[in-house]
Design a protein around this motif. Structure first.
Motif, PDB file in Angstrom:
ATOM      1  N   LEU A  98       0.817  -1.224   0.000  1.00  0.00           N
ATOM      2  CA  LEU A  98       0.000   0.000   0.000  1.00  0.00           C
ATOM      3  C   LEU A  98       0.851   1.275   0.000  1.00  0.00           C
ATOM      4  CD1 LEU A  98      -2.750   1.405   0.212  1.00  0.00           C
ATOM      5  CD2 LEU A  98      -2.607   1.110   2.694  1.00  0.00           C
ATOM      6  N   LEU A  99       1.876   1.327   0.849  1.00  0.00           N
ATOM      7  CA  LEU A  99       2.626   2.586   0.956  1.00  0.00           C
ATOM      8  C   LEU A  99       3.449   2.850  -0.302  1.00  0.00           C
ATOM      9  CD1 LEU A  99       3.566   2.530   4.734  1.00  0.00           C
ATOM     10  CD2 LEU A  99       1.557   3.482   3.597  1.00  0.00           C
ATOM     11  N   ASN A 100       3.973   1.784  -0.891  1.00  0.00           N
ATOM     12  CA  ASN A 100       4.669   1.984  -2.172  1.00  0.00           C
ATOM     13  C   ASN A 100       3.683   2.367  -3.271  1.00  0.00           C
ATOM     14  OD1 ASN A 100       7.382   1.632  -1.489  1.00  0.00           O
ATOM     15  ND2 ASN A 100       7.108  -0.585  -1.377  1.00  0.00           N
ATOM     16  N   LYS A 101       2.445   1.871  -3.178  1.00  0.00           N
ATOM     17  CA  LYS A 101       1.452   2.290  -4.180  1.00  0.00           C
ATOM     18  C   LYS A 101       1.171   3.787  -4.030  1.00  0.00           C
ATOM     19  CE  LYS A 101      -3.079   1.286  -4.319  1.00  0.00           C
ATOM     20  NZ  LYS A 101      -4.353   0.566  -4.519  1.00  0.00           N
ATOM     21  N   ILE A 102       1.154   4.278  -2.808  1.00  0.00           N
ATOM     22  CA  ILE A 102       0.965   5.731  -2.617  1.00  0.00           C
ATOM     23  C   ILE A 102       2.150   6.483  -3.225  1.00  0.00           C
ATOM     24  CG2 ILE A 102       0.769   7.579  -0.895  1.00  0.00           C
ATOM     25  CD1 ILE A 102      -0.773   5.583   0.873  1.00  0.00           C
ATOM     26  N   ARG A 103       3.359   5.937  -3.047  1.00  0.00           N
ATOM     27  CA  ARG A 103       4.531   6.567  -3.692  1.00  0.00           C
ATOM     28  C   ARG A 103       4.353   6.568  -5.220  1.00  0.00           C
ATOM     29  NH1 ARG A 103       7.849   3.487   0.418  1.00  0.00           N
ATOM     30  NH2 ARG A 103       8.636   5.101   1.802  1.00  0.00           N
TER      31      ARG A 103
END
Ligand SMILES: Nc1nc2c(ncn2[C@@H]2O[C@H](COP(=O)(O)OP(=O)(O)OP(=O)(O)O)[C@@H](O)[C@H]2O)c(=O)[nH]1
Ligand SMILES: [Zn+2]
Length: 204
Positions: A98-103
């Motif tokens: 999820l957090l890399n998708k936000i990146r």
């Protein structure tokens, strides 16, 4: 990836009352669920969706992608048929989390497409592995699928694990001004069978 069956419970939804089966990957502890409806183990091909987790689309109504629309359409189709399965795979962001998708979305807000954003972050365009499906389907007694997807890689991956995809059922819903670029990149760079223009036939 091998899986361990954990437990089954009822899951009432607006579409139907499903059974929900919980599994855990033995090597990583990653958790997955399958929703099932009707008699799925009688040998007849089963209407199926392998859905990759998308918190933003599935739960938060994001219009950046088509995931939430596909999830709803798949559950409705299974309910209409009275029989089927939805494998909800915890592969957020095509496997980058999820957090890399936000990146990646941040880079897309500044002009990158979905593939370029992954690459700029040092990831392949798609890190997903579908091998956990084999054990889940075996546990449920399912070997033949009518698979709802536009992704040729899913069809191939399941075939490679000995799961027979008898039919591929297109699942093209939810196109809107916010996901037009995302969908055309999927068709152009990731090979998805998608109708990208109004009058096109999907490429197959
Ligand atoms: N890395 C990354 N993942 C994304 C992005 N948008 C959606 N996703 C993830 O992509 C996955 C869904 O993949 P899609 O390519 O939309 O569709 P698919 O599962 O390959 O194919 P279908 O079966 O036709 O839906 C989910 O895990 C989403 O979280 C993005 O811009 N970047
Ligand atoms: Zn999505």
């Amino acid at each position: 990836m091998s899986v361990r069956f954990i437990e089954t419970c009822r899951l009432p939804t607006p579409f139907a009352e499903f059974e929900m089966h919980g599994f855990e990957e033995t090597e990583t502890g990653q958790e997955h669920v399958v929703l099932s409806l009707g008699d799925i183990s009688n040998g007849e091909p089963v209407l199926a969706r392998t859905h990759s987790e998308c918190l933003t689309g599935d739960a938060l109504f994001s219009m950046r992608c088509d995931c939430g629309y596909q999830l709803e359409e798949a559950l409705k189709s299974i309910a209409d048929e009275g029989r089927g399965i939805l494998l909800y795979l915890r592969q957020e962001g095509r496997g980058i989390g999820l957090l890399n998708k936000i990146r990646a979305y941040h880079l897309q807000d500044r002009g990158a497409d979905t593939v370029e954003a992954n690459e700029r972050l040092g990831f392949a365009a798609d890190l997903r592995d579908y091998s956990m499906c084999k054990g889940m389907l075996e546990h449920l007694g399912v070997s033949k699928l009518k698979l709802m997807t536009n992704n040729p890689r899913k069809v191939k991956a399941l075939g490679d694990f000995g799961v027979e995809v008898v039919t591929r059922v297109p699942l093209q819903v939810g196109k809107n001004p916010h996901n037009e670029g995302y969908l055309s990149t999927k068709a152009d760079k990731l090979g998805h069978w998608l109708k990208t223009h109004q009058d096109d036939e999907p490429q197959e």
